[in-house]
Design a protein around this motif. Sequence first.
Motif, PDB file in Angstrom:
ATOM      1  N   CYS A 128      11.314 -14.897  -5.285  1.00 51.71           N
ATOM      2  CA  CYS A 128       9.852 -14.137  -5.169  1.00 51.71           C
ATOM      3  C   CYS A 128       9.444 -13.960  -6.939  1.00 51.71           C
ATOM      4  CB  CYS A 128       9.795 -12.951  -4.485  1.00 51.71           C
ATOM      5  SG  CYS A 128      10.953 -11.502  -5.298  1.00 51.71           S
ATOM      6  N   HIS A 129       8.545 -13.658  -7.136  1.00 56.23           N
ATOM      7  CA  HIS A 129       8.111 -13.333  -8.454  1.00 56.23           C
ATOM      8  C   HIS A 129       7.607 -11.810  -8.530  1.00 56.23           C
ATOM      9  CE1 HIS A 129       8.076 -17.659  -9.228  1.00 56.23           C
ATOM     10  NE2 HIS A 129       7.598 -17.641  -8.233  1.00 56.23           N
ATOM     11  N   VAL A 130       8.290 -10.915  -9.340  1.00 56.32           N
ATOM     12  CA  VAL A 130       7.932  -9.486  -9.478  1.00 56.32           C
ATOM     13  C   VAL A 130       7.078  -9.242 -10.823  1.00 56.32           C
ATOM     14  CG1 VAL A 130       9.182  -7.308  -9.493  1.00 56.32           C
ATOM     15  CG2 VAL A 130       9.865  -9.140  -8.305  1.00 56.32           C
ATOM     16  N   ASN A 131       6.244  -8.314 -10.683  1.00 54.40           N
ATOM     17  CA  ASN A 131       5.564  -7.604 -11.857  1.00 54.40           C
ATOM     18  C   ASN A 131       6.565  -6.785 -12.458  1.00 54.40           C
ATOM     19  OD1 ASN A 131       3.906  -6.387 -13.543  1.00 54.40           O
ATOM     20  ND2 ASN A 131       2.346  -5.909 -11.948  1.00 54.40           N
ATOM     21  N   PRO A 132       7.090  -7.142 -13.862  1.00 53.27           N
ATOM     22  CA  PRO A 132       7.819  -6.323 -14.310  1.00 53.27           C
ATOM     23  C   PRO A 132       7.190  -4.677 -14.750  1.00 53.27           C
ATOM     24  CG  PRO A 132       7.078  -7.772 -15.952  1.00 53.27           C
ATOM     25  CD  PRO A 132       6.538  -8.200 -14.580  1.00 53.27           C
ATOM     26  N   GLY A 133       5.672  -4.635 -14.725  1.00 49.77           N
ATOM     27  CA  GLY A 133       5.358  -3.589 -15.126  1.00 49.77           C
ATOM     28  C   GLY A 133       5.143  -2.588 -13.887  1.00 49.77           C
ATOM     29  N   LYS A 134       5.122  -3.053 -12.629  1.00 49.77           N
ATOM     30  CA  LYS A 134       4.926  -2.604 -11.442  1.00 49.77           C
ATOM     31  C   LYS A 134       5.917  -3.243 -10.528  1.00 49.77           C
ATOM     32  CE  LYS A 134       0.280  -0.994 -12.051  1.00 49.77           C
ATOM     33  NZ  LYS A 134      -1.323  -1.205 -11.735  1.00 49.77           N
ATOM     34  N   PRO A 135       7.049  -2.994 -10.463  1.00 51.18           N
ATOM     35  CA  PRO A 135       8.170  -3.725  -9.748  1.00 51.18           C
ATOM     36  C   PRO A 135       7.877  -3.669  -8.167  1.00 51.18           C
ATOM     37  CG  PRO A 135       9.243  -1.779 -10.747  1.00 51.18           C
ATOM     38  CD  PRO A 135       7.901  -1.936 -11.150  1.00 51.18           C
ATOM     39  N   TRP A 136       7.161  -2.822  -7.549  1.00 51.13           N
ATOM     40  CA  TRP A 136       6.977  -2.651  -6.209  1.00 51.13           C
ATOM     41  C   TRP A 136       5.664  -4.066  -5.613  1.00 51.13           C
ATOM     42  CZ3 TRP A 136       5.317   1.028  -9.672  1.00 51.13           C
ATOM     43  CH2 TRP A 136       3.849   1.155  -9.916  1.00 51.13           C
ATOM     44  N   GLN A 137       5.421  -4.766  -6.908  1.00 52.50           N
ATOM     45  CA  GLN A 137       4.418  -5.752  -6.567  1.00 52.50           C
ATOM     46  C   GLN A 137       5.133  -7.026  -6.836  1.00 52.50           C
ATOM     47  OE1 GLN A 137       1.014  -5.410  -9.013  1.00 52.50           O
ATOM     48  NE2 GLN A 137       0.132  -3.405  -8.282  1.00 52.50           N
ATOM     49  N   ALA A 138       5.008  -7.906  -5.584  1.00 53.24           N
ATOM     50  CA  ALA A 138       5.848  -9.159  -5.771  1.00 53.24           C
ATOM     51  C   ALA A 138       5.190 -10.131  -4.807  1.00 53.24           C
ATOM     52  CB  ALA A 138       7.336  -8.934  -5.430  1.00 53.24           C
ATOM     53  N   VAL A 139       5.176 -11.317  -5.236  1.00 58.71           N
ATOM     54  CA  VAL A 139       4.621 -12.678  -4.287  1.00 58.71           C
ATOM     55  C   VAL A 139       5.532 -13.622  -4.353  1.00 58.71           C
ATOM     56  CG1 VAL A 139       2.356 -12.124  -4.868  1.00 58.71           C
ATOM     57  CG2 VAL A 139       3.589 -13.441  -6.334  1.00 58.71           C
ATOM     58  N   ASP A 148       0.786  -1.172  -0.002  1.00 64.77           N
ATOM     59  CA  ASP A 148       0.120  -0.101  -0.053  1.00 64.77           C
ATOM     60  C   ASP A 148       0.880   1.199  -0.031  1.00 64.77           C
ATOM     61  OD1 ASP A 148      -2.293  -1.660   0.020  1.00 64.77           O
ATOM     62  OD2 ASP A 148      -2.680  -1.282   2.122  1.00 64.77           O
ATOM     63  N   LEU A 149       1.879   1.460   0.862  1.00 62.15           N
ATOM     64  CA  LEU A 149       2.665   2.567   1.017  1.00 62.15           C
ATOM     65  C   LEU A 149       3.536   2.428  -0.293  1.00 62.15           C
ATOM     66  CD1 LEU A 149       3.811   2.150   4.873  1.00 62.15           C
ATOM     67  CD2 LEU A 149       2.055   3.617   3.727  1.00 62.15           C
ATOM     68  N   GLY A 150       4.188   1.201  -0.762  1.00 57.97           N
ATOM     69  CA  GLY A 150       5.154   1.160  -1.960  1.00 57.97           C
ATOM     70  C   GLY A 150       4.279   1.709  -3.116  1.00 57.97           C
ATOM     71  N   GLU A 151       3.195   1.487  -3.400  1.00 58.09           N
ATOM     72  CA  GLU A 151       2.665   1.984  -4.599  1.00 58.09           C
ATOM     73  C   GLU A 151       2.443   3.659  -4.443  1.00 58.09           C
ATOM     74  OE1 GLU A 151      -1.425   1.181  -7.153  1.00 58.09           O
ATOM     75  OE2 GLU A 151      -1.298   0.069  -5.221  1.00 58.09           O
ATOM     76  N   SER A 157      15.821  -4.300 -11.585  1.00 58.22           N
ATOM     77  CA  SER A 157      16.535  -3.452 -12.418  1.00 58.22           C
ATOM     78  C   SER A 157      17.374  -2.272 -11.718  1.00 58.22           C
ATOM     79  CB  SER A 157      15.302  -2.256 -13.027  1.00 58.22           C
ATOM     80  OG  SER A 157      14.428  -3.352 -14.018  1.00 58.22           O
ATOM     81  N   GLY A 158      18.052  -2.881 -10.797  1.00 55.38           N
ATOM     82  CA  GLY A 158      19.188  -1.966 -10.066  1.00 55.38           C
ATOM     83  C   GLY A 158      18.733  -1.281  -8.997  1.00 55.38           C
ATOM     84  N   ARG A 159      17.077  -1.400  -8.745  1.00 52.73           N
ATOM     85  CA  ARG A 159      16.537  -0.941  -7.426  1.00 52.73           C
ATOM     86  C   ARG A 159      15.978  -1.743  -6.423  1.00 52.73           C
ATOM     87  NH1 ARG A 159      11.888   3.154  -8.595  1.00 52.73           N
ATOM     88  NH2 ARG A 159      13.292   4.403  -9.435  1.00 52.73           N
ATOM     89  N   GLU A 160      16.246  -1.526  -5.281  1.00 48.09           N
ATOM     90  CA  GLU A 160      15.546  -2.444  -4.168  1.00 48.09           C
ATOM     91  C   GLU A 160      14.410  -2.067  -3.814  1.00 48.09           C
ATOM     92  OE1 GLU A 160      18.240  -3.762  -0.242  1.00 48.09           O
ATOM     93  OE2 GLU A 160      16.601  -2.711   0.438  1.00 48.09           O
ATOM     94  N   TYR A 161      13.475  -3.375  -3.815  1.00 47.28           N
ATOM     95  CA  TYR A 161      12.333  -3.157  -3.479  1.00 47.28           C
ATOM     96  C   TYR A 161      11.833  -4.046  -2.076  1.00 47.28           C
ATOM     97  CZ  TYR A 161      11.414  -1.009  -7.748  1.00 47.28           C
ATOM     98  OH  TYR A 161      11.488  -0.218  -9.136  1.00 47.28           O
ATOM     99  N   ARG A 162      10.717  -3.848  -1.362  1.00 46.33           N
ATOM    100  CA  ARG A 162      10.376  -4.713  -0.196  1.00 46.33           C
ATOM    101  C   ARG A 162       8.828  -5.109  -0.410  1.00 46.33           C
ATOM    102  NH1 ARG A 162      13.723  -2.019   4.878  1.00 46.33           N
ATOM    103  NH2 ARG A 162      15.641  -2.060   3.704  1.00 46.33           N
ATOM    104  N   SER A 163       8.521  -6.157   0.283  1.00 47.92           N
ATOM    105  CA  SER A 163       7.201  -6.686   0.183  1.00 47.92           C
ATOM    106  C   SER A 163       6.881  -7.670   1.317  1.00 47.92           C
ATOM    107  CB  SER A 163       6.956  -7.367  -1.250  1.00 47.92           C
ATOM    108  OG  SER A 163       5.577  -7.894  -1.315  1.00 47.92           O
ATOM    109  N   ASN A 164       5.725  -7.962   1.819  1.00 45.27           N
ATOM    110  CA  ASN A 164       5.261  -8.833   2.745  1.00 45.27           C
ATOM    111  C   ASN A 164       4.329  -9.550   2.310  1.00 45.27           C
ATOM    112  OD1 ASN A 164       3.273  -6.774   3.233  1.00 45.27           O
ATOM    113  ND2 ASN A 164       2.977  -7.556   5.273  1.00 45.27           N
ATOM    114  N   ARG A 165       4.036  -9.559   0.859  1.00 45.33           N
ATOM    115  CA  ARG A 165       2.990 -10.286   0.277  1.00 45.33           C
ATOM    116  C   ARG A 165       3.448 -11.813  -0.165  1.00 45.33           C
ATOM    117  NH1 ARG A 165      -0.671  -7.731  -4.712  1.00 45.33           N
ATOM    118  NH2 ARG A 165      -2.213  -9.355  -4.586  1.00 45.33           N
ATOM    119  N   TYR A 166       2.559 -12.711   0.189  1.00 43.24           N
ATOM    120  CA  TYR A 166       3.040 -14.014   0.027  1.00 43.24           C
ATOM    121  C   TYR A 166       2.463 -14.503  -1.428  1.00 43.24           C
ATOM    122  CZ  TYR A 166       3.728 -19.069   0.568  1.00 43.24           C
ATOM    123  OH  TYR A 166       4.094 -20.355   0.583  1.00 43.24           O
TER     124      TYR A 166
END
Length: 559
Positions: free
Chosen positions: A295-306, A97-100, A255-264
Amino acid sequence: MGKRRRAGSSGSVGFGIVWTLFSSIFLVVGLLSVFKSLSYLAWDRVPCVVERFGIRADPKQDPPYQADLRFRYTWDGREYTSDRLWPDKNGSDAYEDLGEVLETMRTGAGRDVIQGVSSACRVNPNNPTAASLLGVSGGAWGGLIFATVGGLFVLIGIGIMRMPARSGPQVAPLDDGSSPEPGMGRLPGIPFFAVFALVGLGMLGGVTVPALVRKFAARDWVEVPAQVIWNRTVERGSGEDRSVKRDFFYRYTFSGREYRSNRYDLGGAFGGLNTKSTIMSNFLQSHPAGSPIVCHVNPGKPWQAVVDREIVGGIILVLFPIPFTVVGVGGLFGMWWWPRYQRRLALKASFNLPGRGCRTEQGVLLSGGTKRLTTLLGIGFAAIFWNSIVGVFVSVAVSEWRSGRSEVFLNLFLIPFVAVGTWLLLAAFNRLLQFRAPTYEVRLLPGPMAPGDEGEFRWCRREGKGQPLRLSILLIGVKSSSAGDGHEKVAHRETLAEIQQPGDGSLQAIRIKLPVFQADGPGKLIWKIRFSPRMASWLPAVPEDLEIPVSESGRPGFG
């Protein structure tokens, strides 16, 4: 016009009052949430400058993911600062939520560092020190849904209180100008099925369809390595309000940037996972902080991962709307279709189609009992279907209680659903007993009758359990409602025979004559032969009504 009466048993009125008062809690809570959210919409939108925006992840905070925010704005020539992201909260259990929000601001600014970015904020005109960068976070919709469901349950309670007593048709003279209140029989049913339809369709559109769309789109998500930041158990509340959940937080680079998630997974399971799945539970327990994962990352929205591209944690929520939708939409359609179907049957009968109501050399054969079977099947199906759904949630509540994690809100929420399920089971059992009660068959001579005609009939018992001590045979004239809602009022009641120890059939023919009435007001006059037994056993005494076929014109009297 005579005075219209509404009859209802004290039991239904009392149950309706309790139901309405309980449902009012949900209505009031929902309305308060809506009013609170609407008050935030009255805040003024003014320009602001964002000085700092990041995300703090601290397991000691509640919620653990907070906005590290500071922005300044001017109101009436005076400068203020605020650190609120939303008016009603400043954090979330879901890091996404915050990442978006952060990534949206970065995209709008065209750079990674958003310090000094111009934006707009909302300011409370009555208290300019209170301001937020964004508007309400969806509480209005949640409150509106809560209030709508509560309001529909309140309507069900009102309908229960206004339901007429159904122990037998209401007695009223034909010439008083009264008529059954149109649609009263359907008043509780419409909001009842509307609740199911709204909940089912709302969750289909808000949960099931988006989850399936995400699952389809996630096939193209990119697999990347990640590392667990923390894997912890979260306890909230105390006593009966105590709940235990799992929070699984990880970092990854794309893509060279760090992201975080707590989505399973794709089922909407964010922080606070209920680890009902054995596979999920084993995975979480075997990956402590610092462990490498994929994990699996959405390439269009890289802050989304599961971690898992399946719908694991939310599979119940994904499938849950389907039976609700079927019951709600099917029930509303059935309430619309059934009166029309009944009118079509009546129309066919009025044309004296071959079969029921046709004159033969042996007279007209009248039989009953089929309505009991259809009613039993309908209520039985409703009882099984309803209790199978409610039983899933009751088992969850019992499991939570046995493990010491009972949730009061869930238990209170289940009370009316369990009450309805219990009532359906009792109603199904009662209909089963009624189904086994004696049914009768009549041969009416010489055939269809008109008002003023005379005839005779013989009767026999078709099937059923139990032996009546006494059998009353009556001629009943009822006036049906023009609204097609199944309500009837007795216009004529005449005892044709009183038989002690009736056995299984007539010993002699019983005479019958249809009276002549001038029917005032709307509605059709229907004549019936009623068999009213007094049972010698514990089986219920169920009256049997056999409709007399009525011809348009008279014929010479019989005898």
